[in-house]
Scaffold this motif. Structure first.
Motif, PDB file in Angstrom:
ATOM      1  N   MET A  39       0.829  -1.198   0.000  1.00 17.85           N
ATOM      2  CA  MET A  39       0.000   0.000   0.000  1.00 17.85           C
ATOM      3  C   MET A  39       0.873   1.261   0.000  1.00 17.85           C
ATOM      4  N   GLY A  40       1.959   1.218   0.717  1.00 11.18           N
ATOM      5  CA  GLY A  40       2.871   2.351   0.720  1.00 11.18           C
ATOM      6  C   GLY A  40       3.516   2.561  -0.633  1.00 11.18           C
ATOM      7  N   SER A  41       3.867   1.474  -1.288  1.00  8.34           N
ATOM      8  CA  SER A  41       4.506   1.550  -2.593  1.00  8.34           C
ATOM      9  C   SER A  41       3.533   2.023  -3.666  1.00  8.34           C
ATOM     10  N   ARG A  42       2.343   1.450  -3.689  1.00  7.80           N
ATOM     11  CA  ARG A  42       1.357   1.779  -4.728  1.00  7.80           C
ATOM     12  C   ARG A  42       0.718   3.154  -4.556  1.00  7.80           C
ATOM     13  N   HIS A  43       0.420   3.518  -3.305  1.00  8.53           N
ATOM     14  CA  HIS A  43      -0.362   4.726  -3.049  1.00  8.53           C
ATOM     15  C   HIS A  43       0.398   5.801  -2.271  1.00  8.53           C
ATOM     16  N   ASN A  44       1.684   5.577  -2.035  1.00  7.22           N
ATOM     17  CA  ASN A  44       2.530   6.534  -1.321  1.00  7.22           C
ATOM     18  C   ASN A  44       1.958   6.864   0.066  1.00  7.22           C
ATOM     19  N   LEU A  45       1.597   5.819   0.818  1.00  7.85           N
ATOM     20  CA  LEU A  45       1.000   5.972   2.139  1.00  7.85           C
ATOM     21  C   LEU A  45       1.968   5.572   3.240  1.00  7.85           C
ATOM     22  N   LYS A  46       1.819   6.189   4.374  1.00  5.09           N
ATOM     23  CA  LYS A  46       2.547   5.796   5.579  1.00  5.09           C
ATOM     24  C   LYS A  46       1.750   4.718   6.298  1.00  5.09           C
ATOM     25  N   ARG A  47       2.394   3.982   7.194  1.00  7.10           N
ATOM     26  CA  ARG A  47       1.710   2.912   7.932  1.00  7.10           C
ATOM     27  C   ARG A  47       0.526   3.439   8.736  1.00  7.10           C
ATOM     28  N   ALA A  48       0.630   4.652   9.248  1.00  2.56           N
ATOM     29  CA  ALA A  48      -0.457   5.226  10.044  1.00  2.56           C
ATOM     30  C   ALA A  48      -1.700   5.511   9.200  1.00  2.56           C
ATOM     31  N   GLN A  49      -1.539   5.570   7.887  1.00  3.04           N
ATOM     32  CA  GLN A  49      -2.649   5.850   6.989  1.00  3.04           C
ATOM     33  C   GLN A  49      -3.326   4.569   6.497  1.00  3.04           C
ATOM     34  N   VAL A  50      -2.859   3.414   6.952  1.00  6.86           N
ATOM     35  CA  VAL A  50      -3.425   2.127   6.550  1.00  6.86           C
ATOM     36  C   VAL A  50      -3.891   1.396   7.800  1.00  6.86           C
ATOM     37  N   GLU A  51      -5.138   0.944   7.784  1.00  9.38           N
ATOM     38  CA  GLU A  51      -5.682   0.157   8.893  1.00  9.38           C
ATOM     39  C   GLU A  51      -6.040  -1.234   8.373  1.00  9.38           C
ATOM     40  N   VAL A  52      -5.323  -2.233   8.842  1.00 12.45           N
ATOM     41  CA  VAL A  52      -5.628  -3.618   8.485  1.00 12.45           C
ATOM     42  C   VAL A  52      -6.645  -4.122   9.498  1.00 12.45           C
ATOM     43  N   GLU A  53      -7.805  -4.539   9.009  1.00 14.65           N
ATOM     44  CA  GLU A  53      -8.869  -4.994   9.897  1.00 14.65           C
ATOM     45  C   GLU A  53      -8.932  -6.497  10.046  1.00 14.65           C
ATOM     46  N   GLU A  54      -8.591  -7.232   8.962  1.00 19.18           N
ATOM     47  CA  GLU A  54      -8.721  -8.681   9.023  1.00 19.18           C
ATOM     48  C   GLU A  54      -7.713  -9.333   8.102  1.00 19.18           C
ATOM     49  N   VAL A  55      -7.123 -10.435   8.583  1.00 15.44           N
ATOM     50  CA  VAL A  55      -6.231 -11.276   7.783  1.00 15.44           C
ATOM     51  C   VAL A  55      -6.746 -12.702   7.938  1.00 15.44           C
ATOM     52  N   GLU A  56      -7.094 -13.331   6.815  1.00 12.44           N
ATOM     53  CA  GLU A  56      -7.594 -14.694   6.891  1.00 12.44           C
ATOM     54  C   GLU A  56      -7.025 -15.527   5.743  1.00 12.44           C
ATOM     55  N   ALA A  57      -6.866 -16.808   5.989  1.00 12.43           N
ATOM     56  CA  ALA A  57      -6.370 -17.707   4.969  1.00 12.43           C
ATOM     57  C   ALA A  57      -7.407 -17.833   3.861  1.00 12.43           C
ATOM     58  N   ALA A  58      -6.936 -17.757   2.616  1.00 15.59           N
ATOM     59  CA  ALA A  58      -7.858 -17.812   1.470  1.00 15.59           C
ATOM     60  C   ALA A  58      -8.150 -19.240   1.062  1.00 15.59           C
TER      61      ALA A  58
END
Length: 58
Positions: A39-58
């Motif tokens: 997300m930082g690479s694609r959209h030039n965002l800092k970690r504080a600007q990204v909120e990961v809500e869920e990680v699940e096995a696909a």
């Protein structure tokens, strides 16, 4: 390595934008870290600007 679906939201000018992406990683923690990096690479965002809500096995 397993495939994980990571969902959350990231900050844009008008507020927040939801996202969902699939990441190939060794475990859930690594998948979350790769998401921050991507997300930082694609959209030039800092970690504080990204909120990961869920990680699940696909």
């Amino acid at each position: 390595m397993s495939v994980y679906t990571v969902s959350g939201r990231f900050q844009i000018r008008e507020g927040w934008q939801a996202f969902e992406t699939e990441i190939e990683a060794a475990n859930e923690d690594v998948a979350e870290e790769h998401t921050y990096s991507e997300m930082g690479s694609r959209h030039n965002l800092k970690r504080a600007q990204v909120e990961v809500e869920e990680v699940e096995a696909a």
